[in-house]
Design a protein around this motif. Structure first.
Motif, short mmCIF file in Angstrom:
data_model
loop_
_atom_site.label_atom_id
_atom_site.label_comp_id
_atom_site.label_asym_id
_atom_site.label_seq_id
_atom_site.Cartn_x
_atom_site.Cartn_y
_atom_site.Cartn_z
N THR A 30 -12.64 -3.18 -8.83
CA THR A 30 -11.48 -3.71 -8.10
C THR A 30 -10.29 -3.84 -9.04
O THR A 30 -9.16 -3.48 -8.68
CB THR A 30 -11.83 -5.10 -7.51
N ASP A 49 -5.03 -1.84 1.18
CA ASP A 49 -5.80 -1.07 0.22
C ASP A 49 -6.10 0.33 0.74
O ASP A 49 -6.20 0.55 1.93
CB ASP A 49 -7.12 -1.80 -0.09
N LYS A 107 -7.60 -10.99 -6.63
CA LYS A 107 -7.89 -10.19 -5.44
C LYS A 107 -8.91 -10.94 -4.60
O LYS A 107 -9.98 -11.29 -5.07
CB LYS A 107 -8.47 -8.83 -5.84
N ASP A 151 -5.62 -0.58 -4.71
CA ASP A 151 -5.76 -1.86 -4.03
C ASP A 151 -4.57 -2.73 -4.41
O ASP A 151 -4.08 -2.66 -5.53
CB ASP A 151 -7.06 -2.56 -4.44
#
Lengths: 309, 281
Positions: free
Chosen positions: A42, B280, A9, A51
């Motif tokens: 995350t 997101d 990410k 996400d």
């Protein structure tokens, strides 16, 4: 079962999660550790599809989270304690989430009871303390009676009874064969709850092993000895690989020999020992040793005291 | 608060699964479990009825038409609901999604419904139906409330007069579409303040700004195709046969109004859906 493969990410130039692979297995509690900003949250957000990974993939129980027919029955998640509108009652909040899967009011009342929220279920969430918010978050995670549970910092703000409740709950869920992934900064709590640890720092995996291996791998075990004949003992046990240091209070710390070896050597030489103990490292020491250099946000007082740099 | 002795049942796969009907129910529970959203839903008939009553009571000062006029009656009856209702509905639409972002509820919502788009679709359906129903109460209520006031001057208009029923329904649908416009803007911007400012700009400020610009044909055309102009058209009865849409004459028929308002609302909803689907949460 949760898996991540080459998971990345990136936010702009910043790499939050740097190509990590791991598997979280059912039937045990897996602890997820790392400094602030290491990429724990995350990663958890990517597991449940909040996400999107820059590259790589994650799967839960054999398929990507969003492809499940009944996501809430697969995974229960607590990411933020207060992920609820302050103007809505705890009961209505849970009822609305449950409704998406056709989960009835009976189950909603059950999880409210389970989380110890009976007395405040009709009250608006805005008035909840952090601990109450955590209980609501855990109740939300349990709604679908999921096979996999992911909790980010669930004991934050909980009273001692609540901390113990979460620990027991996690242990029981794992014992029932479910997959439990748990993050926390409370090392003593983690040491009591987790079977296995994944330690992450700056987006990379630093350790992924059973908790005992993580501790023994990152700390050294020493034998502490107390005797009136320190000098003679040190001469007796001296040898390659043996490091001896004298502590301020007169005790001696020996590394490279087990307590048994030290005791036998002392006995052979006729030295009387007043105290002998094996000291093994704690999870906290192991964690600090593992993440040294990986900490992104270090408090200035800690960084400033070290003349070495 | 002792919870230690409480254990939980062993995992048993159940029949429950994610369905659109469930998401609809979920969104209805959310809409009706907040004081702010219920307040806004009630405010539409409240403002609508209050404005109609005030106009009805001051009919004489307003300059009465010589004879019963469908246009005059509709102006008096619909202006409160359409004018205030479009703004209240727009704000409600923004709130329904942006407050999920500000409170963090969106996380719980999207974890339960990871396909995301069905959340927006369910919100749109629930919002449109409740807001339109609320505006129908306001409009038919306003007609009923002012009927005796009109009757005093012998200029009362029944529901069976041509165009009346359609104009009242059209006005309510317009208020419902304003809520959808707000929902799209809220999903696009995700912030309460920015969303509210934008929806008010699109509905209210755009026509005002256009009216002070030099009146070129382009400005006039944009003005005629604005959201609020569509609302006027939808809540009026066509009194002459001006066709569907005549930009040169400045005529927008009710049918054209329905289309224009639906395009405005639909365009923002699609933009919001793209933002929600991509990236997101």
């Amino acid at each position: 079962m949760i898996t991540a493969q080459a998971l990345v990410k990136q936010y702009g130039n910043k790499v939050a999660v740097d190509s990590i692979d791991f598997t979280v297995r059912p039937g045990q509690v897996t602890g997820f550790l790392g400094p602030n900003g290491a990429g724990k949250s995350t990663t958890m957000r990517m597991i449940v599809g909040l996400d999107k990974p820059t590259s790589g993939r994650t799967e839960v129980n054999g398929r990507p989270y969003r492809e499940h027919r009944a996501p809430l029955r697969e995974v229960g998640v607590l990411l933020d304690a207060k992920a609820a509108n302050g103007g809505r009652s705890a009961y209505k909040h849970l009822l609305a989430i449950a409704a998406t899967h056709g989960i009835g009011a009976a189950r909603v009342k059950e999880v409210i009871g389970l989380a110890g929220l009976d007395s405040v279920a009709g009250k608006r969430v805005g008035g909840f303390s952090l601990g109450m918010g955590q209980r609501l978050g855990i109740a939300t995670a349990l709604l679908g009676d999921p096979a996999t549970i992911i909790l980010d910092e669930p004991v934050n703000g909980l009273d001692p009874e609540g901390v113990r409740w979460v620990r027991t709950l996690m242990r029981n869920l794992a014992a029932e064969g479910r997959t439990v992934l748990l993050s926390s900064h409370l090392m003593s709590e983690m040491a009591q709850t987790a079977d296995r640890l994944i330690v992450i720092g700056r987006g990379r995996i630093l350790a992924d092993d059973p908790i005992a291996d993580v501790i023994s791998g990152a700390t050294r075990s020493v034998t502490r000895v107390r005797t009136h004949e320190s000098e003679r003992l040190m001469a007796t046990i001296a040898g390659p690989g043996v490091v001896v240091s004298v502590l301020a209070d007169g005790a001696i710390e020996v590394s490279g020999l087990t307590a048994e070896q030290v005791a036998v050597a002392a006995s052979t030489a006729g030295i009387v020992l007043h105290e002998i103990a094996s000291m093994s490292g704690s999870l906290e020491e192991a964690y600090i040793a593992l993440t040294a250099g990986e900490v992104e946000y270090r408090s200035s007082s800690a960084a400033g005291t070290g003349a070495h740099k | 608060m002792s919870t230690l002795e409480k254990s939980r049942a062993t995992f048993v796969p159940g029949p429950d699964r994610l369905r659109f009907s469930g998401v609809l129910r979920s969104e209805f529970i959310k809409l009706t479990s907040l004081r702010s959203t219920i307040g806004l839903l009630l405010a539409i008939p409240l403002f609508g009825l209050a404005v109609s009553a005030a106009l009805g009571l001051t009919l004489e000062d307003a300059g009465l038409p010589g004879q019963a006029s469908v246009g005059f009656m509709l102006d008096q009856v619909t202006i409160g609901t359409v004018l205030f209702g479009q703004l209240i509905a727009g704000v409600l639409g923004v709130l329904v999604i942006s407050s999920e972002y500000s409170s963090g509820t969106i996380q719980s919502t999207l974890i339960a419904v990871p396909t995301r788009l069905s959340v927006l679709a369910a919100k749109a359906v629930v919002l449109f139906l409740t807001v339109t129903a609320s505006a129908l109460v306001a409009l038919f209520g306003s007609w009923a409330l002012t009927y005796p006031m009109f009757e005093r001057f012998g200029i009362e208009i029944g529901l069976s007069e041509p165009g009346v029923l359609m104009a009242l329904v059209g006005g309510a649908v317009y208020v419902g579409l304003s809520a959808i416009l707000g929902l799209g803007i809220g999903a696009l911007l995700r912030a309460v303040a920015a969303g509210v400012a934008t929806v008010i700009s699109v509905i209210l400020l755009l026509p005002i700004v256009l009216s002070v610009l030099p009146a070129s044909q382009l400005v006039r055309n944009v003005h005629l195709l604005s959201m609020s102009k569509a609302g006027d058209a939808m809540s009026s009865a066509a009194e002459f046969d001006g066709g569907f849409l005549n930009l040169a004459n400045g005529y927008v028929s009710s049918a054209a109004g329905w289309l224009v308002a639906a395009v405005w609302a639909g365009a923002f909803l699609v933009l919001g859906a793209i933002r929600l689907r991509r990236g997101d949460a």
